[in-house]
Design an enzyme around this catalytic site. Structure first.
Site, PDB file in Angstrom:
ATOM      1  N   GLY A  15      48.165  44.029  30.974  1.00 38.89           N
ATOM      2  CA  GLY A  15      47.793  44.499  29.647  1.00 38.89           C
ATOM      3  C   GLY A  15      49.112  43.815  28.952  1.00 38.89           C
ATOM      4  O   GLY A  15      48.761  43.514  27.915  1.00 38.89           O
ATOM      5  N   THR A  41      51.004  43.415  38.789  1.00 43.06           N
ATOM      6  CA  THR A  41      49.862  43.753  40.056  1.00 43.06           C
ATOM      7  C   THR A  41      48.824  42.641  40.163  1.00 43.06           C
ATOM      8  O   THR A  41      48.191  42.916  41.992  1.00 43.06           O
ATOM      9  CB  THR A  41      49.383  45.379  40.128  1.00 43.06           C
ATOM     10  OG1 THR A  41      51.172  45.756  39.506  1.00 43.06           O
ATOM     11  CG2 THR A  41      49.129  45.795  41.196  1.00 43.06           C
ATOM     12  N   CYS A  42      47.811  42.761  39.184  1.00 43.90           N
ATOM     13  CA  CYS A  42      46.435  42.174  39.938  1.00 43.90           C
ATOM     14  C   CYS A  42      46.235  41.338  40.396  1.00 43.90           C
ATOM     15  O   CYS A  42      46.259  40.571  41.420  1.00 43.90           O
ATOM     16  CB  CYS A  42      45.833  42.524  38.381  1.00 43.90           C
ATOM     17  SG  CYS A  42      44.307  41.255  38.319  1.00 43.90           S
ATOM     18  N   CYS A  47      44.311  43.144  42.930  1.00 46.67           N
ATOM     19  CA  CYS A  47      42.918  42.422  42.591  1.00 46.67           C
ATOM     20  C   CYS A  47      43.109  40.707  43.499  1.00 46.67           C
ATOM     21  O   CYS A  47      42.057  41.095  44.267  1.00 46.67           O
ATOM     22  CB  CYS A  47      42.362  42.622  41.708  1.00 46.67           C
ATOM     23  SG  CYS A  47      43.158  43.413  40.356  1.00 46.67           S
ATOM     24  N   TYR A  98      50.132  31.790  34.088  1.00 45.80           N
ATOM     25  CA  TYR A  98      50.287  32.542  33.575  1.00 45.80           C
ATOM     26  C   TYR A  98      51.244  32.573  32.730  1.00 45.80           C
ATOM     27  O   TYR A  98      51.351  32.672  31.165  1.00 45.80           O
ATOM     28  CB  TYR A  98      50.874  34.063  34.233  1.00 45.80           C
ATOM     29  CG  TYR A  98      49.683  34.572  34.532  1.00 45.80           C
ATOM     30  CD1 TYR A  98      48.480  34.218  35.414  1.00 45.80           C
ATOM     31  CD2 TYR A  98      49.171  36.571  33.692  1.00 45.80           C
ATOM     32  CE1 TYR A  98      47.099  34.889  34.504  1.00 45.80           C
ATOM     33  CE2 TYR A  98      48.008  37.220  33.728  1.00 45.80           C
ATOM     34  CZ  TYR A  98      47.279  36.698  34.811  1.00 45.80           C
ATOM     35  OH  TYR A  98      46.175  37.333  35.048  1.00 45.80           O
ATOM     36  N   GLY A 177      40.940  57.954  50.938  1.00 44.06           N
ATOM     37  CA  GLY A 177      40.022  57.708  51.213  1.00 44.06           C
ATOM     38  C   GLY A 177      39.275  57.290  49.846  1.00 44.06           C
ATOM     39  O   GLY A 177      38.174  56.877  49.374  1.00 44.06           O
ATOM     40  N   ILE A 180      41.369  51.373  47.305  1.00 47.24           N
ATOM     41  CA  ILE A 180      42.202  50.477  47.920  1.00 47.24           C
ATOM     42  C   ILE A 180      42.359  50.269  49.966  1.00 47.24           C
ATOM     43  O   ILE A 180      42.597  49.595  50.571  1.00 47.24           O
ATOM     44  CB  ILE A 180      44.140  50.882  47.921  1.00 47.24           C
ATOM     45  CG1 ILE A 180      44.208  49.788  46.710  1.00 47.24           C
ATOM     46  CG2 ILE A 180      45.344  50.047  48.763  1.00 47.24           C
ATOM     47  CD1 ILE A 180      45.569  50.292  45.465  1.00 47.24           C
ATOM     48  N   THR A 312      42.598  46.734  35.384  1.00 47.47           N
ATOM     49  CA  THR A 312      42.977  45.527  35.335  1.00 47.47           C
ATOM     50  C   THR A 312      42.135  45.076  34.364  1.00 47.47           C
ATOM     51  O   THR A 312      42.888  44.919  32.847  1.00 47.47           O
ATOM     52  CB  THR A 312      42.791  44.411  35.999  1.00 47.47           C
ATOM     53  OG1 THR A 312      43.624  44.356  36.576  1.00 47.47           O
ATOM     54  CG2 THR A 312      42.888  43.065  35.366  1.00 47.47           C
ATOM     55  N   ALA A 342      33.803  48.060  40.366  1.00 43.36           N
ATOM     56  CA  ALA A 342      33.412  47.883  41.967  1.00 43.36           C
ATOM     57  C   ALA A 342      34.174  48.434  43.339  1.00 43.36           C
ATOM     58  O   ALA A 342      35.420  48.338  43.029  1.00 43.36           O
ATOM     59  CB  ALA A 342      33.102  46.540  42.039  1.00 43.36           C
ATOM     60  N   HIS A 437      12.391  36.949  42.243  1.00 44.15           N
ATOM     61  CA  HIS A 437      11.954  37.476  43.020  1.00 44.15           C
ATOM     62  C   HIS A 437      12.387  35.662  43.850  1.00 44.15           C
ATOM     63  O   HIS A 437      12.005  35.221  43.243  1.00 44.15           O
ATOM     64  CB  HIS A 437      10.344  37.277  43.595  1.00 44.15           C
ATOM     65  CG  HIS A 437       9.813  37.799  44.247  1.00 44.15           C
ATOM     66  ND1 HIS A 437      10.131  39.218  45.497  1.00 44.15           N
ATOM     67  CD2 HIS A 437       8.847  37.229  45.111  1.00 44.15           C
ATOM     68  CE1 HIS A 437       9.077  38.896  46.712  1.00 44.15           C
ATOM     69  NE2 HIS A 437       8.972  37.789  46.555  1.00 44.15           N
ATOM     70  N   GLU A 442      15.908  43.343  41.985  1.00 47.82           N
ATOM     71  CA  GLU A 442      14.253  43.045  41.237  1.00 47.82           C
ATOM     72  C   GLU A 442      14.346  44.919  41.534  1.00 47.82           C
ATOM     73  O   GLU A 442      13.548  44.980  40.919  1.00 47.82           O
ATOM     74  CB  GLU A 442      13.894  42.333  41.918  1.00 47.82           C
ATOM     75  CG  GLU A 442      12.977  42.485  43.266  1.00 47.82           C
ATOM     76  CD  GLU A 442      12.316  41.324  43.854  1.00 47.82           C
ATOM     77  OE1 GLU A 442      11.118  41.110  43.922  1.00 47.82           O
ATOM     78  OE2 GLU A 442      12.467  40.483  45.407  1.00 47.82           O
TER      79      GLU A 442
END
Ligand code: NDP
Length: 460
Positions: A15, A41-42, A47, A98, A177, A180, A312, A342, A437, A442
């Protein structure tokens, strides 16, 4: 001597870096303070290195699955130190990139902790100097939170240390749970460790769709990950051959490493925020308005330190919107609704929009379409795994409210479905889209049969 800038950014993570570069592009004089490593962190311990470890762990399946496709693979051997060294080299390269990008954008980087003295002044701990700034942006992120003080807590590692373990633990217990805990459980399991997940609630991934939680848990257990729910780690004792972990209910388990992934807390301690009048929330998060402005007009905050949606891309968007609004004269606010996400477990989870339960709380009629099938690759490999997909649809308007996938490439799929859901695509739009396909995706445009339809009667 006191230097003067237009923008002082505390924190060189996702950020902060985005906000600094874009603001500088608008002509602002910008300085960024970072006390650890540029990238945050990312890039440094989140990540990016996590995904590299995920890739490493997935080779185990590839070697096994190859046999069904005619390959003879010699007994594979894995070298943890080589993986960590290679990962560290890539992270160093990214950190340099960076830094170079900030240099190119004419942003001055100071390697120091910075604290707020007053609404327009920060102090650099490295030199004791102060800097005057028209605007201050706090982008200090969050850090692992290990929970209550229990006996033996000094033996517990967080994800920070997991990236730098000297050896791959033969047996590891992971408490938590969430994202991470489950991602690292998958990583260590794939690399050959014996993994036990200890979670305090009924089932992993609280907040996700219930079918996703059940399906993922089942898949992780099939891979040999032991998942113990409704338990807490109560104490840890160093014994001759490892760490003796005491769980609630007097269960005992001996492992070589214990990792807690029990959430992260905003990095707001010792920044001088309270003295400057910046309001904090109950977890220590910085309270901001829709434009990321704090209770002090010259101080803004973006990313995990504000504990809105801790991802992120959200921090990057917030940083960019801040720069556009404050220095670009283009007021923008970030929508935190419908953020696709995800979980990089094996299989992956990809989610956008509402769960079945959340949709039922908000909408009068909710239609559910779902399918579970054996992925094509598993036919010849013989792997015991199933993919799960679900669409949550507003039964009155036909709009797709949520999409949930557990299976290979779920993260890639959900990024694209996120566009359709954001554009308010209907189930009819999904159905009218020609299938590609043979793919797993699909199935998302060929789910004809409603699995359930929930109708809430209007209140009397
Ligand atoms: P999460 O909030 O996802 O999970 C924390 C877990 O720890 C939950 O299961 C929680 O239980 C449990 N927990 C919390 N406090 C305690 C306690 N005192 N004792 C025992 N268990 C406890 O946080 P993570 O640490 O996994 O990740 C932090 C954030 O980072 C995530 O929310 C996510 O936003 C981001 N992230 C995103 C990733 C991605 O996009 N792929 C990857 C990694 C992180 P309960 O459910 O009962 O509250």
């Amino acid at each position: 001597m006191t230097e003067e800038v237009d923008l002082f950014v505390i924190g060189g993570g996702s950020g902060g870096v985005r906000a600094a570069r874009i603001s500088s592009g608008y002509g602002a004089r910008v300085m960024v303070a970072e006390e650890y490593r540029v990238g945050g962190t990312c890039v440094i311990r989140g990540c990016v290195p996590k995904k590299l470890l995920v890739y490493a762990s997935r080779y185990a399946d590839e070697f096994e699955d190859a046999a069904g496709y005619g390959w003879t693979v010699p007994e594979p051997a894995f070298d943890w130190s080589k993986l960590i060294a290679n990962k560290d080299r890539e992270i160093a390269r990214l950190e340099a990139a960076y830094t170079a990008n900030l240099d190119r954008a004419k942003v001055k980087i100071v390697k120091s902790r910075a604290t707020i003295v007053d609404p327009h002044t920060v102090r650099l701990s490295a030199t004791g100097e102060t800097v005057r700034a028209k605007t201050i942006l706090i982008a200090t992120g969050a850090a692992p939170h290990l929970g209550a003080e229990i006996a033996g807590l000094e033996h517990v590692i967080s994800s920070n240390e997991a990236f730098h373990l000297k050896d791959l633990p033969r047996r590891i217990l992971i408490q938590g749970g969430g994202y991470i805990a489950l991602e690292f459980a998958t990583i260590f399991n794939g690399l050959g460790s014996e993994v036990t997940v200890v979670y305090r609630g009924e089932n992993i991934l609280r907040g996700f769709d219930d079918d996703v939680r059940t399906h993922l848990r089942n898949e992780l257990e099939k891979r040999g990950i032991k998942i113990l729910c409704k338990r807490l780690v109560e104490g840890i004792e160093k014994v001759e051959h490892g760490l003796d972990v005491e769980l609630s209910g007097h269960e005992q388990i001996v492992v070589d490493a214990v990792m807690f992934a029990t959430g992260r807390h905003p990095n707001t301690k010792g920044l001088g925020l309270e003295a400057a009048g910046v309001k904090l929330g109950p977890k220590g998060e910085i309270m901001v308005d829709a434009n990321s402005r704090t209770s002090v007009p010259s101080i803004y905050a973006v990313g995990d330190v504000t504990d809105r949606v801790n991802l992120t891309p959200v921090a990057i968007r917030e940083g960019h919107a801040f720069a556009d609004s404050v220095f670009g004269n283009k007021p923008v606010s970030v929508s935190h609704a419908g953020v696709p996400t995800a979980v990089f477990t094996e299989p992956e989870v990809g989610v956008v929009g509402l769960s079945e339960a959340d949709a039922c709380r908000t909408f009068r009629r909710v239609d559910i379409y779902k399918t579970s099938f054996r992925p094509m690759k598993a036919t010849l490999s013989g792997r015991d795994t199933r993919t799960f997909m679900k669409l949550v649809v507003d039964g009155d308007t036909d709009r797709v409210l949520g999409c949930h996938i557990v299976g290979p490439d779920a993260g890639e799929m959900i990024q694209l479905i996120g566009i359709a859901v954001r554009m308010k695509a209907t189930k009819a739009d999904f159905d009218a889209t020609m299938a590609v396909h043979p793919t797993a995706a699909e199935e998302l445009v060929t789910m004809r049969e409603r699995a359930a339809s929930h109708v809430r009667e209007a209140a009397e």
